[in-house]
Write a protein that holds these residues in place. Structure first.
Motif, mmCIF file in Angstrom:
data_model
loop_
_atom_site.group_PDB
_atom_site.id
_atom_site.type_symbol
_atom_site.label_atom_id
_atom_site.label_comp_id
_atom_site.label_asym_id
_atom_site.label_seq_id
_atom_site.Cartn_x
_atom_site.Cartn_y
_atom_site.Cartn_z
ATOM 1 N N GLU A 23 1.295 5.440 -0.417
ATOM 2 C CA GLU A 23 0.618 6.724 -0.273
ATOM 3 C C GLU A 23 1.661 7.831 -0.277
ATOM 4 N N TRP A 55 0.872 -1.185 0.000
ATOM 5 C CA TRP A 55 0.000 0.000 0.000
ATOM 6 C C TRP A 55 0.904 1.229 0.000
ATOM 7 N N LYS A 77 -9.615 -4.207 3.045
ATOM 8 C CA LYS A 77 -9.525 -3.055 3.945
ATOM 9 C C LYS A 77 -9.680 -1.731 3.192
ATOM 10 N N LEU A 78 -9.151 -1.675 1.964
ATOM 11 C CA LEU A 78 -9.074 -0.417 1.230
ATOM 12 C C LEU A 78 -10.027 -0.353 0.041
ATOM 13 N N GLU A 79 -10.947 -1.277 -0.047
ATOM 14 C CA GLU A 79 -11.825 -1.369 -1.218
ATOM 15 C C GLU A 79 -12.482 -0.027 -1.533
ATOM 16 N N GLY A 80 -12.289 0.391 -2.801
ATOM 17 C CA GLY A 80 -12.876 1.642 -3.260
ATOM 18 C C GLY A 80 -12.109 2.885 -2.876
ATOM 19 N N GLN A 81 -11.070 2.760 -2.077
ATOM 20 C CA GLN A 81 -10.325 3.936 -1.601
ATOM 21 C C GLN A 81 -9.041 4.196 -2.374
ATOM 22 N N VAL A 82 -8.502 3.151 -3.017
ATOM 23 C CA VAL A 82 -7.207 3.286 -3.683
ATOM 24 C C VAL A 82 -7.263 2.634 -5.064
ATOM 25 N N GLU A 83 -6.334 3.056 -5.912
ATOM 26 C CA GLU A 83 -6.150 2.388 -7.204
ATOM 27 C C GLU A 83 -5.380 1.083 -6.969
#
Length: 400
Positions: free
Chosen positions: A26, A24, A42-48
């Motif tokens: 950032e 991950w 955990k990050l679904e929809g938040q990151v590419e």
């Protein structure tokens, strides 16, 4: 490569290997490393999400903590003469040696030297090396050393890899200098060091402590002046004779590099200090001499880094994994010790704490290989090339 000791021997069983891993990223930094499915949930929809299909291995970006890639000219004839049995003095008398490179480098413009440095840095980047130390030392005059350091600084602005400059004005006593070694070092310290700081050209000072260059007694006040100005010091030490590593320990240098001639006394001194021992196996291959006693250094408790020493004379190979793998075979180093030596321990040799392992808060520098087993990287001794290289969270190279 996180959670491992900065000093001493390492076992392969200490390596943390994550299968089906996710990184991950950032703002160019590693936010978290772990199981891919867990991170994705955990990050679904938040990151590419960038998914690599197939078998790949990722390691931290490599760090080459000792190079001389800012140079002009070529010394292929030196290599041929050395292999044919000529001595260092005979090669120098025939127009070779360091002074040959000094003349060629002085003949380069700053722009030409910058271009040569960028070209070689790109070759190292394609090997997975994301941080590259680059020394001056082929100018050996105030203006020429400044030219080289400015060329390195300019190259750094154009290279994907980070270039970390080191001032090596004390490479040898220039043949065209009329005074003593002491006078030359004093002049460089008084005129060049303030320029390093005012132009932000380098935070590091190196000197070649050797019979053919400068004695420990001559180098000591030079280093002390550098330290008084807040500059880090590193030492070309114990390549052919001892005394350099003792000076490095005494003055608290960040590293002592070469060490082929180190005996048990020097090994123990390094192990009991915080000085990183830097092995340069390509120089041993280029000159045809013994390797740095890497196994004994590690077993004694020292921190060991491994670098290319890419230079036009003794180490023209410029291949980190190749030469490190050969050192590992000759000195019986574990994969953990080898990879530590070109990642977080090499970072320590440059006094850098933000890279060298894939862990939260570290730069997102990593190299990816198309293989299902990390051991193949050293097993194939450099013939397995990176599939891609990432620097500060961005892909900066991929194999065509």
């Amino acid at each position: 490569m996180s959670g491992l000791s900065l000093k001493g021997a390492l076992k392969d069983s200490e390596l943390t290997i994550i299968t089906k891993a996710g990184i991950w990223i950032e703002a160019g930094m590693v936010k978290e490393v772990g199981d891919f499915d867990a991170l994705q949930q955990k990050l679904e929809g938040q990151v590419e999400v960038q998914l690599l299909e197939g078998d790949f291995v990722a390691l931290p970006g490599y760090i080459d903590c000792h190079t001389h890639i800012a140079f002009g000219g070529n010394r292929a004839n030196d290599f041929a003469m050395r292999n044919a049995g000529s001595s260092y003095l005979e090669i120098a008398e025939a127009g070779g040696g360091i002074w040959s490179t000094v003349k060629h480098t002085r003949a380069c413009s700053q722009t030409e030297l910058q271009a040569l440095t960028e070209q070689r840095a790109e070759q190292l980047l394609q090997q997975g090396i994301t941080t590259i130390e680059v020394k001056s030392g082929y100018g050996l005059q105030l203006d020429e050393e400044l030219k080289t350091l400015r060329a390195i600084a300019a190259a750094d602005q154009h290279c994907a890899a980070d270039l970390i400059s080191t001032c090596l004005a004390a490479h040898m006593l220039p043949k065209d200098y009329a005074g003593t070694a002491e006078a030359y070092l004093e002049e460089m310290a008084n005129t060049l060091f303030p320029q390093l700081i005012s132009e932000n050209l380098s935070t590091r000072v190196d000197a070649f402590v050797e019979r053919s260059a400068f004695s420990a007694e001559q180098a000591k006040p030079y280093f002390e002046k550098a330290k008084a100005l807040g500059l880090d010091i590193t030492v070309h030490a114990d390549q052919f004779s001892t005394s350099g590593s003792k000076l490095a320990v005494e003055l608290g240098a960040v590293s002592a590099d070469h060490l082929e001639a180190s005996t048990e006394e020097e090994i123990l001194g390094l192990a009991q200090s915080d000085v990183v021992a830097v092995a340069l196996p390509a120089a041993s291959l280029g000159i045809g001499c013994a390797f740095t006693p890497a196994r004994r250094l590690l077993d004694a408790g020292a921190s060991l880094a491994i670098a290319t020493d890419w230079n036009p004379g003794s180490a023209p190979m410029g291949q980190l994994i190749n030469s490190a793998s050969i050192l590992a075979s000759m000195e019986k180093l574990t994969n953990a010790e080898l990879f530590a030596g070109i990642t977080f321990r090499a970072a320590q040799a440059l006094n850098l704490s933000d890279r060298g392992c894939l862990a939260p808060g570290m730069l997102a520098d990593f190299v990816i290989y198309h293989t299902d087993n990390y051991q193949n990287i050293t097993y194939l001794q450099g013939s397995l090339q990176p599939a891609a290289v990432w620097k500060n969270g961005k892909k900066v190279y991929h194999q065509k």
